[in-house]
Design an enzyme around this catalytic site. Structure first.
Site, PDB file in Angstrom:
ATOM      1  N   ASP A 126      -3.246 -13.767 -23.413  1.00  0.00           N
ATOM      2  CA  ASP A 126      -3.276 -12.344 -23.714  1.00  0.00           C
ATOM      3  C   ASP A 126      -1.869 -11.726 -23.667  1.00  0.00           C
ATOM      4  O   ASP A 126      -0.880 -12.422 -23.393  1.00  0.00           O
ATOM      5  CB  ASP A 126      -4.238 -11.667 -22.718  1.00  0.00           C
ATOM      6  CG  ASP A 126      -5.095 -10.613 -23.384  1.00  0.00           C
ATOM      7  OD1 ASP A 126      -4.612  -9.969 -24.326  1.00  0.00           O
ATOM      8  OD2 ASP A 126      -6.244 -10.423 -22.929  1.00  0.00           O
ATOM      9  N   TRP A 161      -3.262  -9.326 -30.346  1.00  0.00           N
ATOM     10  CA  TRP A 161      -3.976  -8.275 -31.106  1.00  0.00           C
ATOM     11  C   TRP A 161      -3.304  -7.909 -32.426  1.00  0.00           C
ATOM     12  O   TRP A 161      -3.527  -6.799 -32.953  1.00  0.00           O
ATOM     13  CB  TRP A 161      -4.143  -7.003 -30.251  1.00  0.00           C
ATOM     14  CG  TRP A 161      -4.357  -7.254 -28.798  1.00  0.00           C
ATOM     15  CD1 TRP A 161      -5.394  -7.938 -28.242  1.00  0.00           C
ATOM     16  CD2 TRP A 161      -3.514  -6.842 -27.707  1.00  0.00           C
ATOM     17  NE1 TRP A 161      -5.259  -7.980 -26.878  1.00  0.00           N
ATOM     18  CE2 TRP A 161      -4.115  -7.307 -26.530  1.00  0.00           C
ATOM     19  CE3 TRP A 161      -2.328  -6.113 -27.629  1.00  0.00           C
ATOM     20  CZ2 TRP A 161      -3.552  -7.092 -25.265  1.00  0.00           C
ATOM     21  CZ3 TRP A 161      -1.768  -5.895 -26.376  1.00  0.00           C
ATOM     22  CH2 TRP A 161      -2.381  -6.387 -25.211  1.00  0.00           C
ATOM     23  N   GLY A 162      -2.443  -8.780 -32.937  1.00  0.00           N
ATOM     24  CA  GLY A 162      -1.769  -8.483 -34.211  1.00  0.00           C
ATOM     25  C   GLY A 162      -0.605  -7.511 -34.084  1.00  0.00           C
ATOM     26  O   GLY A 162       0.001  -7.141 -35.093  1.00  0.00           O
ATOM     27  N   ASP A 183      -9.477  -5.115 -30.004  1.00  0.00           N
ATOM     28  CA  ASP A 183     -10.700  -5.628 -29.371  1.00  0.00           C
ATOM     29  C   ASP A 183     -11.959  -5.169 -30.106  1.00  0.00           C
ATOM     30  O   ASP A 183     -12.070  -4.021 -30.524  1.00  0.00           O
ATOM     31  CB  ASP A 183     -10.798  -5.132 -27.919  1.00  0.00           C
ATOM     32  CG  ASP A 183      -9.900  -5.934 -26.996  1.00  0.00           C
ATOM     33  OD1 ASP A 183      -9.006  -6.650 -27.494  1.00  0.00           O
ATOM     34  OD2 ASP A 183     -10.106  -5.848 -25.773  1.00  0.00           O
TER      35      ASP A 183
HETATM   36  C1  GLA Z   1      -7.830  -8.015 -23.789  1.00  0.00           C
HETATM   37  C2  GLA Z   1      -8.324  -9.017 -24.837  1.00  0.00           C
HETATM   38  C3  GLA Z   1      -9.813  -9.229 -24.672  1.00  0.00           C
HETATM   39  C4  GLA Z   1     -10.120  -9.725 -23.268  1.00  0.00           C
HETATM   40  C5  GLA Z   1      -9.557  -8.755 -22.240  1.00  0.00           C
HETATM   41  C6  GLA Z   1      -9.645  -9.297 -20.829  1.00  0.00           C
HETATM   42  O1  GLA Z   1      -8.335  -6.735 -24.022  1.00  0.00           O
HETATM   43  O2  GLA Z   1      -8.023  -8.574 -26.132  1.00  0.00           O
HETATM   44  O3  GLA Z   1     -10.298 -10.148 -25.626  1.00  0.00           O
HETATM   45  O4  GLA Z   1      -9.576 -11.001 -23.092  1.00  0.00           O
HETATM   46  O5  GLA Z   1      -8.194  -8.447 -22.484  1.00  0.00           O
HETATM   47  O6  GLA Z   1      -9.156  -8.405 -19.885  1.00  0.00           O
END
Ligand code: GLA
Length: 377
Positions: A126, A161-162, A183
Site C-alpha cells: 500500500d 491507487w494510480g 478504493d
Molecule cells: C487502502 C487500500 C485498500 C486496503 C486498505 C487497508 O485503502 O487501497 O485496498 O488495503 O488500505 O487499510
C-alpha cells in the site's frame, strides 16, 4: 515474479477489515478449496491490513498479532498451502499501513525476508503514510528488489491507487499488478466510477503487469467493511463482467463462507473467466457509443487464436440499446467476413448481418460475447 495472466483469489479487506482472525481464514481456505472456486482459478488467499502488532520485535521484525493469529503466520501459510492454495499478505511503503500498523519503510529487505520465511506467495503493498520527499517509484523499486532477492517467488501487488502517475513507472518496479483506481465500495455508484476512471489507463495493462481495479464486491449485499448501499445481482454480474473484460485481477471480497447461489454463479462463469485469463492479454478498446450515450460502455478485445470478445455494459438505471459496427474491430463488410456470436451469460447465439450488432440491455445489465470470425452467409 512474472504472472502472465491476471491473478485471481480472495482478499480479507472488503468484508472483514480489522476483524480478521485465524479461524475465519482457515474456514475461508476450506471454502476456496472445497467449493470449486480454486478449481476456477481463485488461488491466492490474501490477508489485508490489520494483521500485525503495532510494534516490531527487538530485532526489528514484524510480529503477527497473537490474539488474531495465535499459531503465528507460518501456521496460517502452512494451512493455506495444505489446501493447495497460495498465501498472500499486506504491507505498506510508508511508516504505517493505512490502518495504522507498522509499514515497511526502511525495513523493506528484512520484511521481505520475514514474509519469505513464513511462506508468503503474494504481497499487496500500500501507499499510506509514505515519505513526502522520496518519489513513489523509488519506494516500490525498493520492495520490488527486496522481494526478488528474498529467496521465494512472491507476487508483488502494488497499491498506490494510480496516484503520482503510477502507470508511468510501475513496470520498472517488478509489480505484477497495480491498483489503477481508488478504493472500491459496495455500491453501484462505485462500480461506475471505477470503470470510468479506468478508461484512460487501458493502454497500460498487459502481460505481466495488470491494472487492478480493486477487489470485487460481488456478493457483499451491503454488509462488511466497505459496505455502502449494496448492489443487485444484475449489478454484481455487470461489475464482475467489466472487471473480467478489462483484465483486472479477480480478487473476491465477500464472505464466501456464506455466499448465495447467485454470487457463486457470477464468480464461477467459466467463459467470462476465460476472457479474463486470455493468454494474449491484449488491450481492450472502446467502441463508439454515440447512439447509446456515455453510460453504455462498449468494449472489444482481440483474443488469442483469433476470436473477439465484445462487451456491452449498461451503466444506466434505465434500459438502453447498444449499437456497434464491425469496422472498428478490424472487420469491415469488404473483408467478406462476419461474426458468429455467443453470449456468455445466456448462451444466446446469432450471426451478425449488415456488419452491425444491436443489443437491447436491461437497466444496469450487460451482454458479453465471444465472437468467431466466419464467412458472410
Ligand atoms: C487502502 C487500500 C485498500 C486496503 C486498505 C487497508 O485503502 O487501497 O485496498 O488495503 O488500505 O487499510
Amino acid at each position: 515474479m512474472i504472472k502472465s495472466t491476471p491473478p485471481m483469489g480472495w482478499n480479507s479487506w472488503n468484508t472483514f477489515g480489522n476483524d480478521i482472525h485465524e479461524q475465519m481464514i482457515f474456514e475461508t481456505a476450506d471454502v476456496l478449496a472445497d467449493s470449486g472456486l480454486a478449481a476456477k482459478g481463485y488461488e491466492y488467499l490474501v490477508i489485508d491490513d490489520c494483521w500485525s502488532l503495532k510494534e516490531r520485535d527487538a530485532a526489528g521484525r514484524l510480529v503477527a498479532d497473537p490474539v488474531k493469529f495465535p499459531h503465528g503466520m507460518k501456521a496460517v501459510a502452512d494451512y493455506v498451502h495444505s489446501k493447495g492454495l497460495k498465501f498472500g499478505m499486506y504491507s505498506c511503503a510508508g511508516n504505517l499501513t493505512c490502518a495504522g500498523y507498522p509499514g515497511s519503510f526502511e525495513h523493506e529487505f528484512i520484511d521481505a525476508e520475514t514474509f519469505a520465511s513464513w511462506g508468503v506467495d503474494f504481497l499487496k503493498y500500500d501507499y499510506c503514510y509514505h515519505s513526502p520527499i522520496i518519489p513513489g517509484q523509488y519506494l516500490y523499486r525498493r520492495m520490488g528488489l527486496a522481494l526478488e532477492n528474498c529467496g521465494r517467488d512472491i507476487l508483488f501487488s502494488a497499491c498506490s491507487w494510480g496516484v503520482d502517475e503510477t502507470h508511468e513507472w510501475i513496470k520498472t518496479t517488478g509489480a505484477s499488478m497495480w491498483r489503477s483506481t481508488g478504493d472500491i465500495a459496495d455500491s453501484w455508484e462505485s462500480v461506475k466510477n471505477l470503470a470510468k476512471q479506468q478508461e484512460r489507463l487501458h493502454p497500460y495493462l498487459g502481460h505481466g503487469c495488470f491494472n487492478d481495479m480493486d477487489m470485487l464486491i460481488v456478493g457483499m449485499y451491503g454488509k462488511g467493511n466497505v459496505a455502502l448501499t449494496g448492489c443487485t445481482d444484475t449489478q454484481y454480474k455487470t461489475h464482475f463482467s467489466l472487471w473480467a473484460f478489462l483484465s483486472s485481477p479477480l480478487m473476491i471480497g465477500c464472505d464466501i463462507r456464506h455466499m448465495s447461489q447467485a454470487t457463486r454463479q457470477i464468480l464461477t462463469n467459466d467463459e467470462i473467466i476465460r476472457i479474463n485469463q486470455d493468454p494474449a492479454c491484449r488491450q481492450p478498446f472502446k467502441l463508439t457509443s454515440f447512439w447509446s450515450g456515455d453510460d453504455v460502455l462498449n468494449y472489444a478485445r482481440h483474443l488469442d487464436g483469433g476470436d473477439i470478445a465484445i462487451g456491452f455494459f449498461n451503466l444506466n438505471d434505465h434500459p438502453a440499446t447498444a449499437r456497434v459496427n464491425l469496422d472498428e474491430m478490424g472487420l469491415p463488410h469488404s473483408t467478406g467476413k462476419t461474426l458468429a456470436m455467443k453470449e456468455l451469460w445466456t448462451g444466446e447465439q446469432f450471426t451478425v448481418t449488415n456488419s452491425t450488432i444491436i443489443k437491447d440491455l436491461a437497466p444496469c445489465d450487460c451482454a458479453v460475447y465471444r465472437a468467431r470470425i466466419i464467412d458472410q452467409p
